[in-house]
Design an enzyme around this catalytic site. Structure first.
Site, PDB file in Angstrom:
ATOM      1  N   CYS A  73     -10.920  54.960  87.442  1.00 17.66           N
ATOM      2  CA  CYS A  73      -9.359  55.186  87.530  1.00 17.66           C
ATOM      3  C   CYS A  73      -9.133  56.641  86.903  1.00 17.66           C
ATOM      4  O   CYS A  73      -9.215  56.914  85.839  1.00 17.66           O
ATOM      5  CB  CYS A  73      -8.655  54.118  86.552  1.00 17.66           C
ATOM      6  SG  CYS A  73      -7.050  54.297  86.716  1.00 17.66           S
ATOM      7  N   HIS A 150     -12.291  54.538  99.170  1.00 14.14           N
ATOM      8  CA  HIS A 150     -10.817  54.795  99.593  1.00 14.14           C
ATOM      9  C   HIS A 150     -10.937  55.085 101.267  1.00 14.14           C
ATOM     10  O   HIS A 150     -11.991  55.606 101.552  1.00 14.14           O
ATOM     11  CB  HIS A 150     -10.410  56.026  98.936  1.00 14.14           C
ATOM     12  CG  HIS A 150      -9.813  55.765  97.522  1.00 14.14           C
ATOM     13  ND1 HIS A 150      -8.736  55.581  97.206  1.00 14.14           N
ATOM     14  CD2 HIS A 150     -10.401  55.950  96.385  1.00 14.14           C
ATOM     15  CE1 HIS A 150      -8.495  55.474  96.001  1.00 14.14           C
ATOM     16  NE2 HIS A 150      -9.600  55.544  95.268  1.00 14.14           N
ATOM     17  N   GLU A 199      -3.249  50.372  96.157  1.00 12.08           N
ATOM     18  CA  GLU A 199      -4.350  50.158  95.368  1.00 12.08           C
ATOM     19  C   GLU A 199      -4.907  48.875  95.479  1.00 12.08           C
ATOM     20  O   GLU A 199      -4.387  48.000  95.418  1.00 12.08           O
ATOM     21  CB  GLU A 199      -3.744  50.613  93.968  1.00 12.08           C
ATOM     22  CG  GLU A 199      -5.054  50.763  93.144  1.00 12.08           C
ATOM     23  CD  GLU A 199      -4.708  51.615  91.696  1.00 12.08           C
ATOM     24  OE1 GLU A 199      -5.528  51.683  90.795  1.00 12.08           O
ATOM     25  OE2 GLU A 199      -3.567  51.937  91.501  1.00 12.08           O
ATOM     26  N   CYS A 208      -2.029  57.082  91.925  1.00  8.78           N
ATOM     27  CA  CYS A 208      -3.345  56.384  92.058  1.00  8.78           C
ATOM     28  C   CYS A 208      -4.068  57.800  91.691  1.00  8.78           C
ATOM     29  O   CYS A 208      -4.291  58.676  92.901  1.00  8.78           O
ATOM     30  CB  CYS A 208      -3.728  55.722  92.993  1.00  8.78           C
ATOM     31  SG  CYS A 208      -5.523  55.293  93.151  1.00  8.78           S
ATOM     32  N   GLY A 211      -7.090  57.876  94.066  1.00  7.18           N
ATOM     33  CA  GLY A 211      -6.513  58.146  95.448  1.00  7.18           C
ATOM     34  C   GLY A 211      -6.121  59.362  95.921  1.00  7.18           C
ATOM     35  O   GLY A 211      -6.340  60.130  97.065  1.00  7.18           O
TER      36      GLY A 211
END
Length: 264
Positions: A73, A150, A199, A208, A211
């Site tokens: 994260c 992703h 997410e 994110c 992301g």
């Protein structure tokens, strides 16, 4: 049993951070869901457990609001040096990350992106530069793993895409055995883009970090972006850069909101 915690956020992507470097704290899927519940718990997008590190300064584990544990994260990683008060090396399930205090947040070396279909992972081999797949108006995304899996779609207008509808369809598609994070982006200039993220395990989010890293990496792969760029997310902006050895460097704010205690 009581839980001492810190409420923190990175661009509105909010966390319950538990400092367990000295006293161990047990977190599992059920407890994570209870803590994350915004009506009956503390409320957050992710729960972050900071522990001692054997070969690093600290370790970090991450649970989404739905109780699923994830490997990385980006926004939470920036919070770690802010909470600890110094530059740190962090052992995660995705590998060792290095985070350095900078301004009102931190810069994190997120490592190298992987475009290998097995690393994402996908259910079967295909071209990750442009997956031969479509969901409604979203088609042919780049697939990349930056610690988390992703897909990235480049679109003319990020606000015109019904991401709240398409996001869960893509996240749970069987072509993604571990589910997937969904990013849509519009390149304004080689050094500037806007983006939104659905997410995995959390839904629409204000920001994110992985992301943003995935979107930047996809933009670099397709020669859409310069080696350094600003990414505007609903919660604010991040700066991404590509180092000489291909590592992704993410810079942005991290905010400590308050410290609290809750009954478990």
């Amino acid at each position: 049993m009581s839980l001492r915690f810190h409420k923190m956020h990175g661009l509105g992507n909010d966390f319950v951070v538990v400092d367990a470097r000295t006293d161990p704290v047990a977190i599992d899927a059920d407890r994570a869901r209870a803590i994350a519940d915004r009506h009956t718990g503390i409320g957050c997008d992710q729960i972050i457990l900071i522990g001692p590190g054997s070969d690093t300064d600290v370790s970090m584990r991450i649970w989404n609001a739905d109780g699923s544990e994830v490997a990385a994260c980006g926004n939470a990683t920036r919070c770690v040096p802010v909470l600890v008060g110094r530059d740190v090396s962090i052992r995660t399930a995705a590998g060792i990350l290095h985070a350095a205090l900078e301004g009102d947040g931190a810069t994190v070396d997120m490592g190298k992106p992987s475009f290998d279909w097995n690393a994402i992972p996908l259910a079967y081999a295909m071209d990750t530069r442009a997956l031969p797949l479509a969901w409604g108006e979203l088609a042919n995304p780049v697939a990349v793993n930056v610690g988390n899996p992703h897909v990235v779609f480049f679109v003319p207008d990020v606000h015109a895409v019904p991401l709240e509808t398409l996001g869960p369809d893509i996240e749970y598609d069987l072509v993604f055995p571990e589910r997937i994070n969904v990013n849509i982006a519009h390149v304004l200039a080689p050094d500037h883009l806007v983006m939104r993220t659905w997410e995995r395990g959390a839904g629409l989010t204000r920001a994110c970090g992985t992301g943003a890293c995935a979107t930047f990496a996809a933009g670099r792969l397709l020669d859409l972006l310069a080696p350094s760029a600003r990414l505007d997310l609903p919660g604010g902006s991040l700066r991404l850069a590509e180092s000489g050895d291909g590592h992704l460097l993410m810079s942005g704010p991290a905010t400590h909101v308050f410290t609290g205690e809750a009954s478990l």
